[in-house]
Design an enzyme around this catalytic site. Sequence first.
Site, mmCIF file in Angstrom:
data_model
loop_
_atom_site.group_PDB
_atom_site.id
_atom_site.type_symbol
_atom_site.label_atom_id
_atom_site.label_comp_id
_atom_site.label_asym_id
_atom_site.label_seq_id
_atom_site.Cartn_x
_atom_site.Cartn_y
_atom_site.Cartn_z
ATOM 1 N N ASP A 20 0.836 -1.201 0.000
ATOM 2 C CA ASP A 20 0.000 0.000 0.000
ATOM 3 C C ASP A 20 0.871 1.251 0.000
ATOM 4 O OD1 ASP A 20 -2.428 -1.263 -0.071
ATOM 5 O OD2 ASP A 20 -2.731 -1.252 2.093
ATOM 6 N N GLY A 45 -3.638 -5.120 2.800
ATOM 7 C CA GLY A 45 -4.587 -6.198 2.542
ATOM 8 C C GLY A 45 -5.311 -6.492 3.837
ATOM 9 N N ASN A 49 -3.717 -6.100 7.618
ATOM 10 C CA ASN A 49 -4.044 -4.921 8.431
ATOM 11 C C ASN A 49 -4.609 -5.326 9.792
ATOM 12 O OD1 ASN A 49 -3.225 -3.098 6.462
ATOM 13 N ND2 ASN A 49 -5.263 -2.925 5.563
ATOM 14 N N ARG A 96 0.167 -7.401 -5.745
ATOM 15 C CA ARG A 96 -0.325 -6.113 -6.236
ATOM 16 C C ARG A 96 0.230 -4.939 -5.437
ATOM 17 N NH1 ARG A 96 -6.338 -5.112 -3.749
ATOM 18 N NH2 ARG A 96 -5.986 -6.154 -1.763
ATOM 19 N N SER A 98 -1.240 -1.075 -4.466
ATOM 20 C CA SER A 98 -2.369 -0.155 -4.489
ATOM 21 C C SER A 98 -1.945 1.165 -3.863
ATOM 22 C CB SER A 98 -3.563 -0.743 -3.721
ATOM 23 O OG SER A 98 -4.027 -1.922 -4.357
ATOM 24 N N SER A 146 -10.472 -9.043 -0.361
ATOM 25 C CA SER A 146 -10.985 -9.571 -1.619
ATOM 26 C C SER A 146 -10.245 -10.847 -2.018
ATOM 27 C CB SER A 146 -10.816 -8.522 -2.723
ATOM 28 O OG SER A 146 -9.428 -8.225 -2.906
ATOM 29 N N LEU A 231 -20.851 1.631 10.744
ATOM 30 C CA LEU A 231 -21.761 2.589 10.112
ATOM 31 C C LEU A 231 -21.114 3.941 9.830
ATOM 32 C CD1 LEU A 231 -24.737 1.693 12.452
ATOM 33 C CD2 LEU A 231 -24.767 1.363 9.965
ATOM 34 N N GLY A 235 -21.799 5.417 13.631
ATOM 35 C CA GLY A 235 -21.418 4.559 14.743
ATOM 36 C C GLY A 235 -21.285 3.100 14.342
ATOM 37 N N ASP A 262 -10.628 -2.564 8.812
ATOM 38 C CA ASP A 262 -9.659 -3.584 9.235
ATOM 39 C C ASP A 262 -9.207 -3.344 10.668
ATOM 40 O OD1 ASP A 262 -9.768 -4.683 6.684
ATOM 41 O OD2 ASP A 262 -8.070 -3.500 5.970
#
Length: 319
Positions: A20, A45, A49, A96, A98, A146, A231, A235, A262
């Site tokens: 990352d 990932g 994390n 990968r 990102s 993923s 959320l 929250g 994460d």
Amino acid sequence: MNSLLQPLRVLCLTMNPAVDLATETERVVPTHKLRCGDTLHDAGGGGINVARVLTRLGGQCTALCPTGGSSGQWLERRMRDEGLSGVFLPIADETRVSFTVHEHSTGAEYRFVMPGPHLTDSEWQACLDHLAQMPDFPDLLVASGSLPPGVPTDFYARLARLCRAKGVRMVLDTSGPALTAALAEGVYLFKPNLKELTELAGRPLDTPAHWQAAARQLVLDGQAEVVALTLGHLGALLVTREAMWRAPPLDIPVASAVGAGDSFVGGLVWGLQQGLPLEQAFTWGIAAGSAALLSAGTGLSSLDDIRRLQPMVQITAVD
């Protein structure tokens, strides 16, 4: 917490790890060269994390992931440098990379997430075989993130069946068809955000009553024993067959939302590892997820911030 209890053994699986990168620029515009600031590099990932946050809190876990190429080698070194215990299964393709770009002029955050390497049948099967053959299987298996190209949609469902056969609790944080297949098998704990829960429900979830009903239905249907719903600015919610708890958001400034979900899982799993009651572990999840909001880029939650925020978390039972 009973100090005489042995902490639960935790394994964090990341099928699609990433290097990352995070940087910043004044404004994101097309065509022009965008002059960026310093670049932060982290091992990332979902499961990695989670393991990073769990380890920062003083917990212990093993991180398992497939890695390949020079980026995979960098990721392995970085994890070792952070003190993470890792098992790395070799693949032919490159792990990968990102990246996230913070735009100064607006405060907006742009996240570029790559699909990941293509895993052959023998490579993804090696991950399942490694788990199935472990002589000392974990008490909690966290499957987060993923699935990379080549890995079948029912991979997490197969993992759920393995965990059930071993009598192990599985914590799942993913989305899309892989999630639907896994929930059909049943897991111990599922951590969706509101978007993911809405997609599962197949209808708008516009009110607290709607969220609560959708989360509770997953439990009643046997798809998860526990649903921990994050959320964002609204929250979080924790649902079991016996009870439901709601937590309002903490009043803190937001520097970045990267890794907040994460971090939430890392804090919650740390609480479970220490033998805390589920609702108390939930407060550590909220503290860790909130702490990640204070950190720019891919830094995740700091230990000091988690400890400072946890006493501020207030949870109430929902009828």
